[in-house]
Design a protein around this motif. Structure first.
Motif, mmCIF file in Angstrom:
data_model
loop_
_atom_site.group_PDB
_atom_site.id
_atom_site.type_symbol
_atom_site.label_atom_id
_atom_site.label_comp_id
_atom_site.label_asym_id
_atom_site.label_seq_id
_atom_site.Cartn_x
_atom_site.Cartn_y
_atom_site.Cartn_z
ATOM 1 N N LYS A 290 0.832 -1.212 0.000
ATOM 2 C CA LYS A 290 0.000 0.000 0.000
ATOM 3 C C LYS A 290 0.859 1.251 0.000
ATOM 4 O O LYS A 290 0.562 2.225 -0.702
ATOM 5 C CB LYS A 290 -0.940 0.006 1.210
ATOM 6 N N LEU A 291 1.913 1.242 0.793
ATOM 7 C CA LEU A 291 2.809 2.394 0.837
ATOM 8 C C LEU A 291 3.409 2.666 -0.537
ATOM 9 O O LEU A 291 3.407 3.816 -1.007
ATOM 10 C CB LEU A 291 3.929 2.157 1.853
ATOM 11 N N ASN A 292 3.889 1.622 -1.190
ATOM 12 C CA ASN A 292 4.515 1.805 -2.497
ATOM 13 C C ASN A 292 3.510 2.297 -3.541
ATOM 14 O O ASN A 292 3.860 3.074 -4.437
ATOM 15 C CB ASN A 292 5.159 0.496 -2.959
ATOM 16 N N ARG A 293 2.252 1.847 -3.426
ATOM 17 C CA ARG A 293 1.227 2.310 -4.355
ATOM 18 C C ARG A 293 0.992 3.819 -4.195
ATOM 19 O O ARG A 293 0.887 4.563 -5.167
ATOM 20 C CB ARG A 293 -0.081 1.553 -4.129
ATOM 21 N N ILE A 294 0.920 4.257 -2.925
ATOM 22 C CA ILE A 294 0.711 5.688 -2.664
ATOM 23 C C ILE A 294 1.911 6.500 -3.152
ATOM 24 O O ILE A 294 1.750 7.547 -3.787
ATOM 25 C CB ILE A 294 0.461 5.922 -1.164
ATOM 26 N N LEU A 295 3.110 6.022 -2.862
ATOM 27 C CA LEU A 295 4.315 6.732 -3.299
ATOM 28 C C LEU A 295 4.364 6.830 -4.823
ATOM 29 O O LEU A 295 4.784 7.863 -5.382
ATOM 30 C CB LEU A 295 5.563 6.032 -2.770
ATOM 31 N N LYS A 296 3.909 5.792 -5.504
ATOM 32 C CA LYS A 296 3.873 5.815 -6.968
ATOM 33 C C LYS A 296 2.819 6.796 -7.463
ATOM 34 O O LYS A 296 3.055 7.559 -8.405
ATOM 35 C CB LYS A 296 3.581 4.413 -7.499
ATOM 36 N N ASP A 297 1.633 6.780 -6.818
ATOM 37 C CA ASP A 297 0.560 7.691 -7.223
ATOM 38 C C ASP A 297 0.976 9.149 -7.099
ATOM 39 O O ASP A 297 0.527 9.996 -7.886
ATOM 40 C CB ASP A 297 -0.688 7.446 -6.362
ATOM 41 N N PHE A 298 1.794 9.439 -6.085
ATOM 42 C CA PHE A 298 2.190 10.830 -5.826
ATOM 43 C C PHE A 298 3.687 11.042 -6.079
ATOM 44 O O PHE A 298 4.325 11.857 -5.407
ATOM 45 C CB PHE A 298 1.838 11.218 -4.392
ATOM 46 N N ASN A 299 4.219 10.342 -7.086
ATOM 47 C CA ASN A 299 5.665 10.467 -7.334
ATOM 48 C C ASN A 299 6.058 11.837 -7.871
ATOM 49 O O ASN A 299 7.239 12.169 -7.969
ATOM 50 C CB ASN A 299 6.151 9.366 -8.281
ATOM 51 N N PHE A 300 5.068 12.662 -8.229
ATOM 52 C CA PHE A 300 5.337 14.026 -8.699
ATOM 53 C C PHE A 300 5.412 15.023 -7.536
ATOM 54 O O PHE A 300 5.779 16.183 -7.724
ATOM 55 C CB PHE A 300 4.241 14.469 -9.679
ATOM 56 N N VAL A 301 5.066 14.581 -6.330
ATOM 57 C CA VAL A 301 5.155 15.428 -5.137
ATOM 58 C C VAL A 301 6.460 15.085 -4.425
ATOM 59 O O VAL A 301 6.730 13.910 -4.166
ATOM 60 C CB VAL A 301 3.960 15.207 -4.190
ATOM 61 N N ARG A 302 7.215 16.090 -4.108
ATOM 62 C CA ARG A 302 8.496 15.853 -3.435
ATOM 63 C C ARG A 302 8.623 16.761 -2.213
ATOM 64 O O ARG A 302 8.206 17.926 -2.249
ATOM 65 C CB ARG A 302 9.663 16.132 -4.391
ATOM 66 N N PRO A 303 9.215 16.260 -1.126
ATOM 67 C CA PRO A 303 9.481 17.135 0.023
ATOM 68 C C PRO A 303 10.419 18.271 -0.388
ATOM 69 O O PRO A 303 11.265 18.103 -1.262
ATOM 70 C CB PRO A 303 10.162 16.189 1.031
ATOM 71 N N HIS A 304 10.259 19.411 0.256
ATOM 72 C CA HIS A 304 11.073 20.577 -0.075
ATOM 73 C C HIS A 304 12.542 20.315 0.242
ATOM 74 O O HIS A 304 12.880 19.645 1.231
ATOM 75 C CB HIS A 304 10.578 21.797 0.715
ATOM 76 N N LYS A 305 13.420 20.879 -0.591
ATOM 77 C CA LYS A 305 14.861 20.639 -0.442
ATOM 78 C C LYS A 305 15.395 21.081 0.916
ATOM 79 O O LYS A 305 16.380 20.510 1.420
ATOM 80 C CB LYS A 305 15.624 21.338 -1.562
ATOM 81 N N ASN A 306 14.772 22.093 1.532
ATOM 82 C CA ASN A 306 15.257 22.557 2.841
ATOM 83 C C ASN A 306 15.087 21.512 3.934
ATOM 84 O O ASN A 306 15.747 21.579 4.974
ATOM 85 C CB ASN A 306 14.520 23.832 3.256
ATOM 86 N N LEU A 307 14.187 20.544 3.704
ATOM 87 C CA LEU A 307 14.009 19.474 4.692
ATOM 88 C C LEU A 307 15.250 18.595 4.790
ATOM 89 O O LEU A 307 15.473 17.941 5.816
ATOM 90 C CB LEU A 307 12.789 18.620 4.347
#
Length: 363
Positions: A290-307
């Motif tokens: 399930k985690l991998n499916r969600i990560l794939k669905d939202f692979n265009f969203v990335r945490p900000h570089k400052n993190l």
């Protein structure tokens, strides 16, 4: 034309107006109320682009209108700034029949709401959000507050407005970074209801990140229908249902403080949600599949570089003093599946640390 969502509470009901006619409707509604004076508390960034529109709109009010503005940032979201608002209200003889109109993003809404809720034990309030984040989330629900002792929202109240007026036209001048910050809360709402909303909001985010264009009113309406339903059923976090709105936020607030507020709230929320997703899998609430499916669905969203610059041990220390912690333990909100949220999860620090590291690996 505009759409209406009615928030139905035990002691009070109020509408959320969404559409291009909402500013004129705002004036009409205020003029039907017994308002002696009106104070517009506005973000100076909003006035820079929309001062003519705002002046022309509120010139039509029957009551006397006053203006108070400042640059909205987390440093100004303070008791010191609140006292200055109290002083302005007092010096201009505002009474119990007065009104505050909050014109800005989440920071303006929070501090103006807190001032309205506490001045003379409460005067009338209207929320007019001007950022995507405040339109889809913070303007609705009645939470107000200010930061204290370098901690987010440590002092605050529950105080609902007379109504919320959402005019999407304000987004036309919003910088790309602010739009993508708003995506953080849309990202959250995609997990809180069902698969239909998940797909709708995922498509909105896909369009927002790829072209910057998306169905604004449809997206706002979808998020606020979810929030209104949650608030109606647990207005003050008594049953625990409302806690699901904190998905990713214990992480996020700590990221904001650790960054000295160089991160936007929505940027921190994106990092916080990814951290919560990883922790959900680490603790066994969610399967790896399930985690991998969600990560794939939202692979265009990335945490900000400052993190990537975050000191994770410092983040953990900040988390321990979060207002949602109890008896020295953080109460985290995690995910089992779409629409299946787990609240009040206590985790070993090592697991939290691991989840943050995994989140950073996505940057």
């Amino acid at each position: 034309m505009f759409k209406v969502i009615n928030v139905k509470l035990t002691d009070k009901n109020y509408p959320i107006l969404i559409g291009n006619d909402t500013l004129s409707k705002t004036v009409e509604r205020i003029n039907t109320l017994s308002v002696s004076k009106c104070l517009l508390i506005a973000d100076q960034n909003v006035l820079k682009y929309h001062s003519l529109l705002i002046r022309k709109t509120f010139a039509l009010l029957d009551c006397k209108v006053y203006n108070y503005s400042f640059y909205a940032n987390e440093k100004n979201k303070s008791l010191v700034k609140t006292e200055r608002i109290y002083k302005f209200l007092s010096e201009n003889s505002f009474d119990r029949n007065s009104m505050i109109v909050a014109l800005g993003g989440g920071i303006i809404g929070d501090i103006a709401g807190y001032a309205a809720s506490t001045f003379k034990r409460g005067i009338q309030l209207i929320q007019i959000p001007t950022t995507l984040l405040s339109m889809v989330d913070s303007s609705v629900g009645g939470k107000t507050g200010v930061n204290f002792n370098n901690r987010k929202n440590m002092v605050g109240t529950f105080y609902h407005p007379k109504f919320v007026a959402i005019y999407p036209g304000f987004l036309s001048t919003l910088p790309k970074r602010e739009l993508q910050s708003g995506a953080g809360e849309i990202f959250k709402y995609s997990f809180l209801a069902d698969k239909k909303n998940y797909n709708l909001l995922k498509d909105s985010l896909t369009n927002l990140f790829s072209t910057g264009s998306f169905d604004i009113e449809k997206t706002i309406h979808a998020c606020l229908r979810i929030k209104a339903n949650i608030v109606e059923n647990d207005e003050k976090e008594v049953t625990g249902l409302r806690k699901i709105l904190n998905l990713g936020h214990t992480f996020a607030h700590s990221f904001e403080v650790e960054s000295n507020y160089s991160l936007k709230h929505g940027e921190a929320v994106i990092g916080g949600i990814f951290s919560a997703l990883f922790l959900s899998e680490i603790l066994g609430y969610m399967t790896k599949e399930k985690l991998n499916r969600i990560l794939k669905d939202f692979n265009f969203v990335r945490p900000h570089k400052n993190l990537a610059l975050m000191n994770v041990n410092s983040v953990l220390n900040i988390m321990s003093s979060d207002k949602k912690s109890s008896m020295g333990h953080n109460k985290l909100v995690l995910l089992e599946d779409i629409g299946n949220i787990v609240v009040d999860v206590v985790s070993a620090k090592s697991s939290v640390l691991n989840s943050i590291k995994k989140m950073k690996s996505l940057i």
